[in-house]
Design a protein around this motif. Structure first.
Motif, mmCIF file in Angstrom:
data_model
loop_
_atom_site.group_PDB
_atom_site.id
_atom_site.type_symbol
_atom_site.label_atom_id
_atom_site.label_comp_id
_atom_site.label_asym_id
_atom_site.label_seq_id
_atom_site.Cartn_x
_atom_site.Cartn_y
_atom_site.Cartn_z
ATOM 1 N N ARG A 1 -27.389 -8.211 -57.096
ATOM 2 C CA ARG A 1 -27.097 -7.298 -55.977
ATOM 3 C C ARG A 1 -28.300 -6.415 -55.634
ATOM 4 O O ARG A 1 -28.617 -6.217 -54.478
ATOM 5 N N ARG B 1 -19.705 -6.065 -47.280
ATOM 6 C CA ARG B 1 -19.503 -4.671 -47.679
ATOM 7 C C ARG B 1 -19.667 -4.569 -49.186
ATOM 8 O O ARG B 1 -20.332 -3.710 -49.707
ATOM 9 N N GLN B 2 -18.994 -5.485 -49.886
ATOM 10 C CA GLN B 2 -19.052 -5.502 -51.343
ATOM 11 C C GLN B 2 -19.254 -6.915 -51.808
ATOM 12 O O GLN B 2 -18.859 -7.844 -51.138
ATOM 13 N N ASP C 1 -15.467 -8.133 -47.369
ATOM 14 C CA ASP C 1 -15.781 -8.021 -48.794
ATOM 15 C C ASP C 1 -16.024 -9.407 -49.341
ATOM 16 O O ASP C 1 -15.194 -10.301 -49.175
#
Ligand code: UDP
Ligand code: MG
Length: 329
Positions: free
Chosen positions: A149, A139-140, A212
């Protein structure tokens, strides 16, 4: 009674002797190893008691990782060390580890604890509900640069566009797999290994588990830009022959454009508004370049097929065999 047989890959394979195998490729990870062992052992104990094994693969480390792993394997019951002769790269190190597993379920984990082993109970629960693969979906991503990223996000989306296989977005190698899936994976002898893609290619029931992504526990990334690029190229070329079809599409484009231009060239010729020889040269150039591109495209189709064949992947993957009441097995 309906009989259900297990998939072919499982026949004749080594029997599972533990409930859980955890495979961790390690390249210069001396700073994270003690914490990795602590967290992995704790979560494995709570989930399956002592019925687990941790397979640590040393991928030609130049720090103390190799010695540490060897010592751990010699002193701890649940730990096995696979020492590679040199640095083979993450995907090959992981492949090596996967050929040594003896568990019913197999968890793949990075050494740096970016993917929390504490998700194991949730993953096992999803397996019990019928999944064959439970993959962690990020998710992160904490502690990673904007450049990393964005390139990762762009790469996963490009890959999705180019390939027929449904390779889930934002997913690394962090996943729990059934023995059948791993046995099949081990029968895929291809040279350039993009494991997450190979697992997707196999099919079965694959369920995402969103999480995460944490920061690297210690040390720095072992994936510099060059290695990332190499992985991206392996992924695209390994799962898509679309680039080889480029010539065919260009041929179609030049044919349409060329034909339009030829009409115009002939029109100019009829109206006599041209230098002598121009029209014939133009017509020849336009036609021949289309024909060349088209033949390159045809070659591409054959080369693509040869390439896919050379991977020697299984022709099909059997999940199970169900037979009716009268059939004798
Ligand atoms: N790794 C490996 N061989 C290599 C590079 C990396 O075995 O040549 C291992 C590394 O030790 C780690 C995993 O692959 O367990 C993922 O690497 P890393 O965490 O550095 O990659 P990132 O998370 O930064 O993409
Ligand atoms: Mg990492």
């Amino acid at each position: 009674m309906i009989k259900v047989q297990k998939a072919d890959a499982e026949k004749g394979m080594e029997q599972a002797i533990v409930s859980l195998s955890i495979v961790v490729p390690c390249f210069n990870e001396e700073a994270v190893l003690p914490e990795l062992i602590r967290r992995v052992s704790a979560v494995a104990e709570t989930c399956v008691g002592s019925s687990w094994e941790l397979i640590l693969v040393d991928d030609g480390s130049t720090d103390r990782t190799r010695d540490m792993i060897t010592e751990l394997a010699e002193t701890k019951l649940n730990i096995r060390a696979i020492i590679l002769s040199r640095n083979h790269g993450h995907q090959k190190a992981l492949s090596a580890g996967l050929t040594y597993v003896r568990g019913t379920n197999i968890l793949v984990l990075d050494a740096d604890l970016q993917d929390p082993p504490e998700l194991l109970p949730d993953m096992l629960e999803l397996m019990q509900d019928g999944a064959d693969v439970v993959y962690g979906q990020r998710r992160q991503r904490a502690g990673e640069t904007v450049a990393k990223r964005t390139t990762a996000a762009a790469f996963y989306r490009l890959l999705d566009q180019l390939t027929d296989v449904d390779i889930p977005l934002d997913t690394g190698d962090f996943r729990l797999m059934s023995r059948t899936v791993v046995d099949y994976l081990n029968t895929m002898p291809e040279e350039d290994r993009f494991i997450r893609g190979m697992v997707s290619w196999l099919g079965f029931r694959q369920i995402p588990l969103p999480y995460d992504r944490a920061e690297r526990f210690a040390g720095e990334t072992k994936y510099p830009f060059k290695k990332m690029l190499r992985l991206a190229v392996d992924a695209i070329t390994g799962f898509s022959i679309v680039p080889l079809r480029l010539a065919t599409w260009l041929a179609l484009l030049t044919t349409v454009l060329g034909l339009t231009l030829i009409v115009w060239v002939l029109f100019q010729w009829f109206t006599g508004d041209v230098v002598s020889g121009w029209s014939s040269v133009m017509v020849v150039v336009l036609l021949v370049s289309s024909v060349q591109l088209l033949t390159i495209g045809i070659l591409g189709e054959y080369i693509g097929r040869l390439y896919l064949q050379s991977k020697r992947r299984p022709h099909f993957v059997v999940e199970r065999v169900v037979s009716g009441p009268d059939e004798h097995s």
